[in-house]
Design a protein around this motif. Structure first.
Motif, PDB file in Angstrom:
ATOM      1  N   LEU A  16     -34.835  -0.999 -15.449  1.00  0.00           N
ATOM      2  CA  LEU A  16     -35.849  -0.029 -16.124  1.00  0.00           C
ATOM      3  C   LEU A  16     -36.448   0.849 -15.103  1.00  0.00           C
ATOM      4  CD1 LEU A  16     -36.957   1.045 -18.818  1.00  0.00           C
ATOM      5  CD2 LEU A  16     -38.919  -0.498 -18.481  1.00  0.00           C
ATOM      6  N   ALA A  69     -34.011   3.499 -14.645  1.00  0.00           N
ATOM      7  CA  ALA A  69     -33.306   4.111 -15.783  1.00  0.00           C
ATOM      8  C   ALA A  69     -34.410   5.386 -16.341  1.00  0.00           C
ATOM      9  CB  ALA A  69     -33.311   3.283 -17.068  1.00  0.00           C
ATOM     10  N   VAL A  70     -35.833   4.944 -15.823  1.00  0.00           N
ATOM     11  CA  VAL A  70     -36.830   6.139 -16.102  1.00  0.00           C
ATOM     12  C   VAL A  70     -36.521   7.439 -15.242  1.00  0.00           C
ATOM     13  CG1 VAL A  70     -38.540   5.430 -14.329  1.00  0.00           C
ATOM     14  CG2 VAL A  70     -39.307   6.307 -16.442  1.00  0.00           C
ATOM     15  N   CYS A  71     -35.918   7.235 -14.133  1.00  0.00           N
ATOM     16  CA  CYS A  71     -35.559   8.603 -13.197  1.00  0.00           C
ATOM     17  C   CYS A  71     -34.982   9.774 -14.023  1.00  0.00           C
ATOM     18  CB  CYS A  71     -34.998   8.189 -11.947  1.00  0.00           C
ATOM     19  SG  CYS A  71     -35.944   7.131 -10.856  1.00  0.00           S
ATOM     20  N   PRO A  72     -33.590   9.691 -14.506  1.00  0.00           N
ATOM     21  CA  PRO A  72     -32.972  10.711 -15.359  1.00  0.00           C
ATOM     22  C   PRO A  72     -33.821  11.094 -16.448  1.00  0.00           C
ATOM     23  CG  PRO A  72     -31.692   8.687 -15.121  1.00  0.00           C
ATOM     24  CD  PRO A  72     -32.922   8.201 -14.594  1.00  0.00           C
ATOM     25  N   VAL A  73     -34.678  10.292 -17.012  1.00  0.00           N
ATOM     26  CA  VAL A  73     -35.505  10.736 -18.418  1.00  0.00           C
ATOM     27  C   VAL A  73     -36.653  11.670 -17.735  1.00  0.00           C
ATOM     28  CG1 VAL A  73     -37.139   9.978 -20.156  1.00  0.00           C
ATOM     29  CG2 VAL A  73     -34.949   8.430 -19.646  1.00  0.00           C
ATOM     30  N   VAL A  74     -37.457  11.261 -16.561  1.00  0.00           N
ATOM     31  CA  VAL A  74     -38.433  12.071 -16.322  1.00  0.00           C
ATOM     32  C   VAL A  74     -38.146  13.493 -15.327  1.00  0.00           C
ATOM     33  CG1 VAL A  74     -40.023  10.174 -16.687  1.00  0.00           C
ATOM     34  CG2 VAL A  74     -39.005  10.733 -14.344  1.00  0.00           C
ATOM     35  N   SER A  75     -36.777  13.258 -14.803  1.00  0.00           N
ATOM     36  CA  SER A  75     -36.259  14.234 -13.801  1.00  0.00           C
ATOM     37  C   SER A  75     -35.132  15.012 -13.834  1.00  0.00           C
ATOM     38  CB  SER A  75     -36.740  13.709 -12.289  1.00  0.00           C
ATOM     39  OG  SER A  75     -35.884  12.910 -11.957  1.00  0.00           O
ATOM     40  N   GLY A  76     -34.366  14.074 -14.581  1.00  0.00           N
ATOM     41  CA  GLY A  76     -32.685  14.601 -14.464  1.00  0.00           C
ATOM     42  C   GLY A  76     -31.979  13.999 -13.116  1.00  0.00           C
ATOM     43  N   THR A 128     -36.601  11.557  -6.726  1.00  0.00           N
ATOM     44  CA  THR A 128     -37.369  12.174  -7.766  1.00  0.00           C
ATOM     45  C   THR A 128     -38.755  11.505  -7.528  1.00  0.00           C
ATOM     46  OG1 THR A 128     -37.884  12.331 -10.040  1.00  0.00           O
ATOM     47  CG2 THR A 128     -36.471  10.705  -9.477  1.00  0.00           C
ATOM     48  N   GLY A 153     -40.230   9.955 -10.676  1.00  0.00           N
ATOM     49  CA  GLY A 153     -39.341   8.793 -11.298  1.00  0.00           C
ATOM     50  C   GLY A 153     -39.852   7.714 -10.279  1.00  0.00           C
ATOM     51  N   TYR A 156     -27.832  -2.102 -12.477  1.00  0.00           N
ATOM     52  CA  TYR A 156     -27.817  -0.662 -13.167  1.00  0.00           C
ATOM     53  C   TYR A 156     -27.533   0.499 -12.465  1.00  0.00           C
ATOM     54  CZ  TYR A 156     -29.845   3.612 -15.084  1.00  0.00           C
ATOM     55  OH  TYR A 156     -29.998   4.619 -16.030  1.00  0.00           O
TER      56      TYR A 156
END
Length: 124
Positions: free
Chosen positions: A16, A19-26, A33, A36, A74
């Motif tokens: 997780l 996984a949060v990195c692409p959600v908050v920054s791409g 990031t 993230g 991941y």
């Protein structure tokens, strides 16, 4: 709580945290990031402090090892380089660099455990 539970929880937290990195920054990696990275570290640190405060040291160790494994699984499974010819080199690099992502949770949980042990000694 068996010995497998903290390892599995740590694995989920490690995955997780990536996984949060692409959600908050791409961006895919936490190293790419700042937001993230901070969110992932805060997530793992929170659970490590809770585990260090409420459980034995072995559970903290298993949680952090699970975080390490979860991060790398991941990164290996969902990497943009997955299936390319240089995937092996990226995976080996990730095995080394992801150790740095586990230092803060390990230290934070260790300090929490140390505080609990010291407070129990003072009561005796």
């Amino acid at each position: 709580m068996g010995y497998l539970s903290p390892f599995v929880i740590g694995g989920a937290l490690g995955a997780l945290s990536w996984a949060v990195c692409p959600v908050v920054s791409g961006q895919f990696e936490p190293f790419d990031t700042l937001l993230g990275f901070i969110i992932g570290q805060a997530l793992m640190l929170t659970f490590a402090i809770y585990t260090g405060w409420t459980k034995r040291l072995m559970f903290l160790f298993l949680l952090v090892v699970g975080m390490y494994v979860g991060q790398n699984l991941y990164a290996y499974i969902f990497s943009p380089a997955f299936g390319s010819s240089d995937m092996g080199e990226w995976f080996l690099l990730g095995l080394v660099t992801s150790v740095f992502l586990c230092i803060l949770p390990l230290v934070g949980g260790g300090v929490a455990r140390w505080l609990v042990v010291c407070s129990q000694r003072d009561r005796k």
